[in-house]
Enzyme design. Structure first.
Site, PDB file in Angstrom:
ATOM      1  N   CYS A  49      -0.822   0.464   5.916  1.00 23.57           N
ATOM      2  CA  CYS A  49       0.565   0.509   6.021  1.00 23.57           C
ATOM      3  C   CYS A  49       1.315   0.745   7.210  1.00 23.57           C
ATOM      4  CB  CYS A  49       1.374   0.370   5.231  1.00 23.57           C
ATOM      5  SG  CYS A  49       0.460  -0.006   3.127  1.00 23.57           S
ATOM      6  N   HIS A 109       6.510  -6.517  -9.855  1.00 23.57           N
ATOM      7  CA  HIS A 109       5.906  -6.544 -10.839  1.00 23.57           C
ATOM      8  C   HIS A 109       4.958  -7.497 -10.879  1.00 23.57           C
ATOM      9  CE1 HIS A 109       6.564  -2.439 -11.818  1.00 23.57           C
ATOM     10  NE2 HIS A 109       8.170  -2.494 -12.198  1.00 23.57           N
TER      11      HIS A 109
END
Ligand SMILES: *[C@@H]1O[C@H](CO)[C@@H](O)[C@H](O)[C@H]1NC(C)=O
Ligand SMILES: *[C@@H]1O[C@H](CO)[C@@H](O)[C@H](O)[C@H]1NC(C)=O
Ligand SMILES: *[C@@H]1O[C@H](CO)[C@@H](O)[C@H](O)[C@H]1NC(C)=O
Ligand SMILES: *[C@@H]1O[C@H](CO)[C@@H](O)[C@H](O)[C@H]1NC(C)=O
Ligand SMILES: *[C@@H]1O[C@H](CO)[C@@H](O)[C@H](O)[C@H]1NC(C)=O
Length: 412
Positions: A69, A123
């Site tokens: 990242c 989620h």
């Protein structure tokens, strides 16, 4: 413009105060490989992103500069490669070390834009597990272990820890692997829904004719390929990203695929050009505002005119390692700058991926010390399961690709 940063979902919204100049919404989905309906993935449920793709230009060959990242995002937002930022881990800040470079949002801000960002964690959702299979769930013969990522991240999760797997080669049981794949696709569908809500809002606010939408990711993701999970590698699955650009006057609901090779380092100069404040190519390392990529606006214009133009022949990426064998300490998935002993440089052309793992010391690569090589032929091995680097038939090609890689992006 607004710059909105999520953890799993990174978004940059650029609302312009001067008249006429376009707004930008820039969505960087965390860890998203092109597992999308619009990329031909039949297991995916991504109707909103597919719709964005139908009303935009879809790049089929877009690559990240490093499958981690922080290095990837910093590279993208400065348009500098990891070797320039000397940023291969999470722990260094380039402004204090290599240079006070101007970032994409900073450049637009300097030119009258308002920038905002938002971040949030998401989620999983639901997908039936029966539809998922583990593909190429094994480590190929004749590939050096330096190329392997032992997925240390997921090993640290309580449920995976409970499996008591032997580090680093014991595989996750099939049923558990399929659950990971299922969760990945579920998270993706949730992100897709959020993208849908966001895009709907642009229409509700009547901003659609003055807003450019860009959707991409920071790197790809292995879902069992090469018996690996996660990013942290130089394989195509870890480096290939989705990239969709939707322009107001070209939302006419037919597929506009662009197959030329582009890199995330190209995005800053592209957005800058679309915003009307282009930036130049880097020729001088002291220049704070320049790009090591190239604006791909000419590719979009050529596509609109149904023309083909000459373009760069390769994407360049890299991944560091502390040693040949996978280790916990130092963590071979995420070595810190001072632990890096090997740099894996890789390039992807239309047909091939060539990777060379090079001795690396004091932030310098020693090209006369090649520790391992890989050569994959995507014409008949799209999953990179056969390494041809010692095959006499590929000797000439390998020499050529090695020279390109050594000279890196300057030749393209
Ligand atoms: C970087 O440059 C900006 C001006 O462009 C300045 O405000 C800032 O203090 C500088 N930061 C560093 C670390 O030199
Ligand atoms: C692996 O390498 C060995 C020795 O170099 C060779 O005999 C064998 O055919 C190779 N296997 C594959 C699958 O390439
Ligand atoms: C945007 O452009 C389209 C096509 O020209 C037009 O139908 C639509 O009404 C425009 N929307 C706004 C909010 O101006
Ligand atoms: C675009 O070009 C291709 C090949 O050059 C041609 O087959 C096709 O008909 C063209 N399409 C349009 C919409 O002009
Ligand atoms: C593949 O890569 C390894 C490691 O670099 C090398 O030793 C091996 O000979 C290669 N295998 C083939 C079949 O070329």
């Amino acid at each position: 413009m607004y710059l909105i940063i999520f953890r799993s979902f990174f978004l940059l919204l650029l609302i312009e105060k001067c008249k006429g100049r376009p707004n930008f919404i820039f969505i960087i989905v965390d860890d998203l490989r092109p597992a999308l309906g619009c990329y031909g993935d039949v297991n995916s449920w991504s109707p909103n992103i597919d719709n964005l793709a139908r009303n935009g230009f879809l790049f089929t060959q877009a690559y990240a500069q490093q499958s981690l990242c922080a290095p990837s995002r910093n590279s993208l937002l400065t348009s500098r490669r990891p070797d320039t930022l000397k940023l291969y881990d999470f722990y260094n800040y380039w402004r204090n070390t290599v240079g006070n470079f101007t970032t994409l949002p900073q450049h637009l801000k300097d030119n009258g834009y308002i920038t905002k960002s938002i971040g949030k964690i998401f989620h999983p959702d639901y997908h039936p597990i029966e539809k998922f299979k583990l593909h190429n769930y094994y480590w190929p013969k004749n590939v050096s272990s330096v190329a392997y990522n032992p997925w240390t991240d997921i090993r640290e999760r309580q449920d995976v820890e409970g499996l008591n797997l032997k580090f680093p080669w014991q595989k996750i049981p099939h049923y558990f692997g399929k659950k990971i794949v299922q969760s990945y696709y579920a998270a993706l569908s949730y992100i897709d829904d959020l993208v849908g809500q966001l895009l709907k809002k642009i229409y509700t606010l009547n901003l659609e004719n003055n807003t450019i939408i860009v959707l991409t990711s920071d790197h790809g993701w292995s879902l069992g390929q090469h018996s690996q999970w996660g990013k942290y590698s130089n394989f195509d699955v870890a480096l290939k990203v989705p990239l969709i650009i939707s322009l107001p006057n070209h939302r006419n609901n037919f597929d506009k695929n662009i197959n030329s090779i582009v890199e995330l380092v190209d995005i800053f100069p592209t957005i800058a050009e679309l915003a009307g404040c282009p930036i130049k190519s880097c020729t001088n390392s002291k220049d704070n505002l320049c790009s090591e990529g190239i604006s791909f606006v000419p590719l979009i214009n050529a596509n609109i005119k149904n023309q083909t133009i000459k373009w760069k022949q390769a994407a360049f990426s890299q991944y560091p390692r502390p040693g040949i064998e996978p280790t916990w300490h130092p963590n071979s998935d995420k070595p810190r700058l001072d632990e890096i002993k090997i740099m894996g440089y890789t390039l992807r052309t239309k047909h091939y991926r060539y990777t060379a793992w090079i001795k690396f010391k004091n932030k310098k690569a020693y090209w006369n010390k090649i520790l391992a090589e890989e050569l994959y032929d995507h014409r008949h091995d799209p999953n990179e399961m056969s390494n041809y680097s010692n095959d006499p038939m590929y000797k000439k090609l390998k020499t050529k690709l090695n020279t390109y890689l050594k000279n890196r992006w300057y030749n393209f």
